[in-house]
Design a protein around this motif. Structure first.
Motif, PDB file in Angstrom:
ATOM      1  N   ILE A 496       0.840  -1.204   0.000  1.00  0.00           N
ATOM      2  CA  ILE A 496       0.000   0.000   0.000  1.00  0.00           C
ATOM      3  C   ILE A 496       0.872   1.250   0.000  1.00  0.00           C
ATOM      4  N   ILE A 499       2.180   1.830  -3.423  1.00  0.00           N
ATOM      5  CA  ILE A 499       1.142   2.419  -4.286  1.00  0.00           C
ATOM      6  C   ILE A 499       0.989   3.910  -4.009  1.00  0.00           C
ATOM      7  N   GLY A 518       2.341   1.618 -10.213  1.00  0.00           N
ATOM      8  CA  GLY A 518       1.344   1.708  -9.152  1.00  0.00           C
ATOM      9  C   GLY A 518       0.177   0.776  -9.392  1.00  0.00           C
ATOM     10  N   LEU A 519      -0.283   0.690 -10.639  1.00  0.00           N
ATOM     11  CA  LEU A 519      -1.380  -0.222 -10.986  1.00  0.00           C
ATOM     12  C   LEU A 519      -0.954  -1.679 -10.831  1.00  0.00           C
ATOM     13  N   THR A 522      -1.032  -2.459  -7.230  1.00  0.00           N
ATOM     14  CA  THR A 522      -2.438  -2.576  -6.832  1.00  0.00           C
ATOM     15  C   THR A 522      -2.980  -3.958  -7.170  1.00  0.00           C
ATOM     16  N   LEU A 525      -1.582  -6.430  -4.755  1.00  0.00           N
ATOM     17  CA  LEU A 525      -2.272  -6.295  -3.470  1.00  0.00           C
ATOM     18  C   LEU A 525      -3.623  -6.987  -3.510  1.00  0.00           C
ATOM     19  N   PHE A 526      -4.402  -6.782  -4.574  1.00  0.00           N
ATOM     20  CA  PHE A 526      -5.711  -7.408  -4.704  1.00  0.00           C
ATOM     21  C   PHE A 526      -5.598  -8.924  -4.734  1.00  0.00           C
TER      22      PHE A 526
END
Length: 700
Positions: A496, A499, A518-519, A522, A525-526
C-alpha cells in the motif's frame, strides 16, 4: 516541499541506513554479537579513513560509489550497535541473572491508578541477599493491589521481594503482543504485590526537574477536576492540554478513533505549533528592540521545552519541540533549512537517545504525518487551482488533512485494523474546537489563581469539549463511518505504501511508468488479499483458546464460526482474547453459546459433554463429569479436560482411546503436573494450554 538536490537534505539521506540498522537489530530473528558487530564497525571506519587519506593515490574519484557504500554500512552498523547496547537484558548485571531475596527499585514514571491497582515501571538499583548488597540493572513492571500504594510517586525507592515473572507472550490468535510492547520499553519482567509485601525506603530521589513537572501536572489535572463537572470533558482536557491519559474512557477513545481524530488526544506537533503561535504573538513586542528577535527566540524555545516537560516528554512532543526550535533558530539568523532535513535531525537525535522510539506507534505516525505535510501537501494543493480566495483556503485545509491521512492510513490499518471514512469531515469539524480548547485551556492554567476568571474559563472549556465530543459522536454514527476488521500483513502494508508513493510521484511529474507500476502493485495487493480471503473461506478448524480462568473453543467453518465460551461477547476478556482472533481470520458470521447449551446445527452438534464437528468428535471433561453408564474404551478424537475434573488422567486413559488429550489452562498446576508425568510414561499424545499458545487443529 522537495529538495532541489541531495545537499539540501543530508540528514535525510544519512538517517536512512541508521534507521535500517536499528530495525535490523530489533527485528532480526537471531542474536547478533555486540563484540563482533563492534569489530566490523571499527574495520569499516578504519577502511573509510584509509581510503580518504589515499583518495588521490588510488584514484577513487573514478569509483565514488565505494565511499557511499562504506558510509551506508558504517551508519547501518552504528544503528545496530545503538539498539543492541540499549537493551538492558543483554547486560551481565541484569537482575534476572542473579538470584537474591529482595530488590531495591526506583519508580521511573508517574504511577497509574486504575481499577484499584497501582501500576508503574521501576529501575532495579540493587539486589539484597543475606545482608549483601549487589548493584543491579534492568526495569521491572510492578502492580500493587493496595490502597496505601496510591501515595507512591515518581522517584520513590521501594524494597520489594525478588519474586517476578517473565511477561507472557500472546497465547491466542490476534491478541495484542504485550510482551513485545514492554520489551520495546526495556521491560521483560513483572511483579504483582499485595499489602505488606513492599516497603518505601526513600522519597523524592528522581530527577528534580521531572519530579516538579509531574507534580505540577498532577496539580493542574486536579484544577480541572475541581472546576469542571463532566468527566469525559475533564479527561479530554487533561489529555489534549497536558498529555495525561489515565482517565480516558473506552467510549471516548472509540469515538475519536473511528472518526480519524485520535491524533487530537495525543499531545504532538499540532499542539506544540499552537503553543508556538501563541508565544510568537505574545512576544512580538520584542521585535522592536535591537536584539529583540534573538531574545524572543530564546524565550520561545525555553517555554516550548517547558511545555514539553509538562506533558511528559512524549516522542511526538520531543520531535515537534526540537524541530520548531531548529526552525525558529534558523529564522533568527536568516538561514533557510529544508524542513525535511530538520525532521531527520530531530529523528536522529531522539533515536540516538532511545533507539526503541522507532517501535513506538505514535513516533512512527507522527513522523509520517509531518513528512506527508512537508512533501505531499504542496503537490496535492497545486493539483487543484481555485481562484476564489475562501474556497482556495478551504481546499488548502482539505489538502493538509488528505496528505496526513494518505501517508499514515496504511500504518493505521496495520495497527488498528480500521479506516475512518469521514476523516476529512471530522478533521475539518474539529479544527476550530481544538484551537479554542487549547487556547482556553492554556489561559485557564495561567490564570487559575483568579477565581472568577478561572470559573468562566472552565465553563467555556467544558462546553467546547462537550460540543466537540457530541459532533464526533454524530459523525461516528453516520452510515459506514468506519470500515472495521481491516487485518493486513506487513507485506500488504508495504504494498500500500508503494502504491501511495508511486501515485504521489505520478501527480508530481506525470510519468506514465510510475502510474503503470502503481497499478501493478495494486493488482498484486488485490491478488494477495483475495487469496487470503479465499483460503480463509475454504479452511475449517477447531481452536482451543488459552484463557486463565475461562474455557473457549472456536469451531470455524469458512466464514462461519461457533464459539463455545464461558464469556459473554460484551466481556472485556472476550473482546481482547477471542474477538480479535475471529476478526483476524476473516470470520463474518459468529454464534456464541455457553458450555451448558445443546447445539443442533448442520455442521456442529452438541449434547451434554459430547460435541460432533464435521467428522471430529470431542468429549468435554470437567468437575461435573461422572463415570456412570460408560462402557470403555470410547473412541473420541479429542478429550478436553477443564476445571480440575474429578477423574484422574490415569482413569481418563482407561475410559477413552483418544487421538489427542487437551488439558485446559484453567486446571491447577498440581493437576497438570501429575497428569503430565503419567502421560509421558504412557506415550499418549497431549497438549497443555497453560502457558502455551492456543491449539489450532485443522478439520476436513
Amino acid at each position: 516541499m522537495f529538495a532541489n538536490h541531495k545537499g539540501e537534505i543530508p540528514f535525510v539521506i544519512l538517517s536512512l541506513p541508521f534507521l535500517a540498522g536499528i530495525g535490523l537489530a530489533l527485528y532480526l530473528p537471531f542474536q547478533v554479537s555486540v563484540t563482533n558487530l563492534a569489530i566490523i564497525f571499527a574495520c569499516l571506519s578504519i577502511a573509510y579513513i584509509v581510503l580518504n587519506i589515499s583518495y588521490k593515490k588510488l584514484a577513487l574519484y573514478k569509483h565514488q560509489w565505494i565511499g557511499g557504500v562504506l558510509v551506508n554500512c558504517i551508519l547501518c552498523c552504528a544503528g545496530c550497535l545503538t539498539a543492541l547496547n540499549y537493551s538492558d537484558l543483554s547486560k551481565a548485571d541484569h537482575f534476572s541473572k542473579i538470584q537474591v531475596q529482595y530488590l531495591t527499585v526506583k519508580i521511573d514514571n508517574e504511577p497509574v491508578i486504575k481499577n484499584g491497582l497501582v501500576r508503574f515501571a521501576a529501575t532495579v538499583i540493587e539486589g539484597i541477599d543475606k545482608d549483601i548488597h549487589l548493584p543491579m540493572s534492568g526495569k521491572l513492571l510492578i502492580s500493587i493491589n493496595d490502597s496505601s500504594a496510591f501515595n507512591l510517586n515518581y522517584g520513590d525507592i521501594v524494597l520489594v521481594p525478588a519474586k517476578y515473572n517473565a511477561v507472557d507472550p500472546p497465547f491466542n490468535p490476534g491478541e495484542f503482543n504485550y510482551k513485545q510492547y514492554l520489551a520495546h520499553q526495556n521491560i521483560y519482567h513483572q511483579a504483582f504485590l499485595y499489602p505488606r509485601q513492599y516497603v518505601v525506603v526513600q522519597h523524592n530521589t528522581g530527577n528534580p526537574l521531572i519530579a516538579f513537572s509531574l507534580q505540577t501536572r498532577k496539580q493542574l489535572v486536579a484544577r480541572f477536576n475541581r472546576t469542571m463537572h463532566d468527566s469525559s470533558a475533564i479527561a479530554v482536557a487533561s489529555t489534549m492540554i497536558l498529555g495525561y491519559k489515565a482517565d480516558l474512557s473506552e467510549d471516548v477513545l472509540q469515538a475519536y478513533a473511528k472518526t480519524g481524530t485520535l491524533h487530537v488526544l495525543s499531545v504532538s506537533g499540532a499542539h506544540v505549533a499552537i503553543v508556538f503561535i501563541l508565544l510568537s504573538w505574545a512576544l512580538s513586542v520584542l521585535n522592536r528592540f535591537k536584539h529583540g528577535k534573538i531574545i524572543k527566540t530564546l524565550f520561545i524555545v525555553i517555554l516550548i521545552w517547558a511545555y514539553a516537560l509538562l506533558t511528559g516528554f512524549s516522542p511526538a512532543v520531543n520531535r515537534a519541540a526540537l524541530m520548531i526550535s531548529l526552525i525558529i533558530g534558523g529564522n533568527s539568523f536568516y538561514r533557510y533549512v529544508n524542513p525535511l532535513n530538520l525532521l531527520a535531525v530531530s529523528a536522529f537525535a531522539l533515536l540516538l537517545y532511545n533507539p526503541y522510539y522507532l517501535t513506538d506507534v505514535g513516533f512512527q505516525l507522527s513522523y509520517l504525518a509531518v513528512g506527508g505535510l512537508i512533501v505531499l501537501q504542496p503537490v496535492l494543493y497545486k493539483c487543484v487551482q481555485i481562484e476564489n480566495k475562501w474556497l482556495d483556503k478551504f481546499w488548502k485545509l482539505c489538502s493538509v488533512s488528505i496528505a496526513a491521512q494518505g501517508i499514515t492510513f496504511p500504518l493505521s490499518m496495520y495497527y488498528f485494523h480500521q479506516f475512518p471514512v469521514y476523516f476529512l469531515l471530522s478533521n475539518l469539524f474539529i479544527l476550530l474546537p481544538v484551537l479554542t480548547i487549547m487556547y482556553i485551556g492554556l489561559a485557564f492554567l495561567l490564570l487559575s489563581w483568579l477565581l472568577v476568571v478561572c470559573t468562566a474559563l472552565a465553563y467555556l472549556l467544558e462546553k467546547s469539549i462537550i460540543l466537540m465530543n457530541k459532533g464526533l459522536i454524530l459523525i461516528e454514527k453516520l452510515p459506514y463511518a468506519s470500515i472495521n476488521n481491516l487485518w493486513i500483513s506487513k507485506i500488504d502494508c508495504l504494498l500500500i505504501y508503494g502504491i501511495v508513493i508511486l501515485m504521489f510521484y505520478f501527480l508530481f511529474n506525470r510519468n506514465k511508468l510510475l502510474l503503470n507500476l502503481g497499478l501493478a502493485l495494486t493488482l498484486i495487493l488485490f491478488v494477495s488479499v483475495g487469496w487470503k480471503k479465499v483460503d480463509s473461506e475454504k479452511s475449517n478448524a477447531i481452536t482451543f483458546l488459552n484463557l486463565k480462568k475461562q474455557r473457549v473453543i472456536v469451531f470455524k467453518m469458512g466464514e462461519n464460526a461457533i464459539v463455545l465460551s464461558d464469556l459473554k461477547p460484551s466481556d472485556k476478556n472476550y473482546r481482547y482474547s477471542v474477538q480479535q482472533g475471529l476478526d483476524s481470520t476473516k470470520i463474518e458470521n459468529i454464534k456464541v453459546f455457553s458450555f451448558t447449551e445443546d447445539i443442533n446445527l448442520p455442521y456442529l452438534r452438541k449434547r451434554g459433554n459430547l460435541i460432533r464437528f464435521q467428522n471430529k468428535s470431542i468429549v468435554l471433561l470437567d468437575s461435573s463429569f461422572q463415570k456412570l453408564n460408560l462402557t470403555p474404551p470410547l473412541k473420541p478424537d479429542y478429550v478436553y479436560l477443564t476445571h480440575n475434573p474429578t477423574v484422574s488422567i490415569n482413569e481418563v486413559n482407561d475410559i477413552f482411546n483418544y487421538e489427542l488429550l487437551v488439558i485446559g489452562a484453567d486446571n491447577s498446576d498440581r493437576y497438570i503436573d501429575s497428569g503430565k508425568k503419567h502421560l509421558t510414561n504412557s506415550g499418549k499424545k497431549y497438549y497443555v494450554l497453560k502457558r502455551n499458545k492456543a491449539l489450532n487443529l485443522t478439520s476436513d
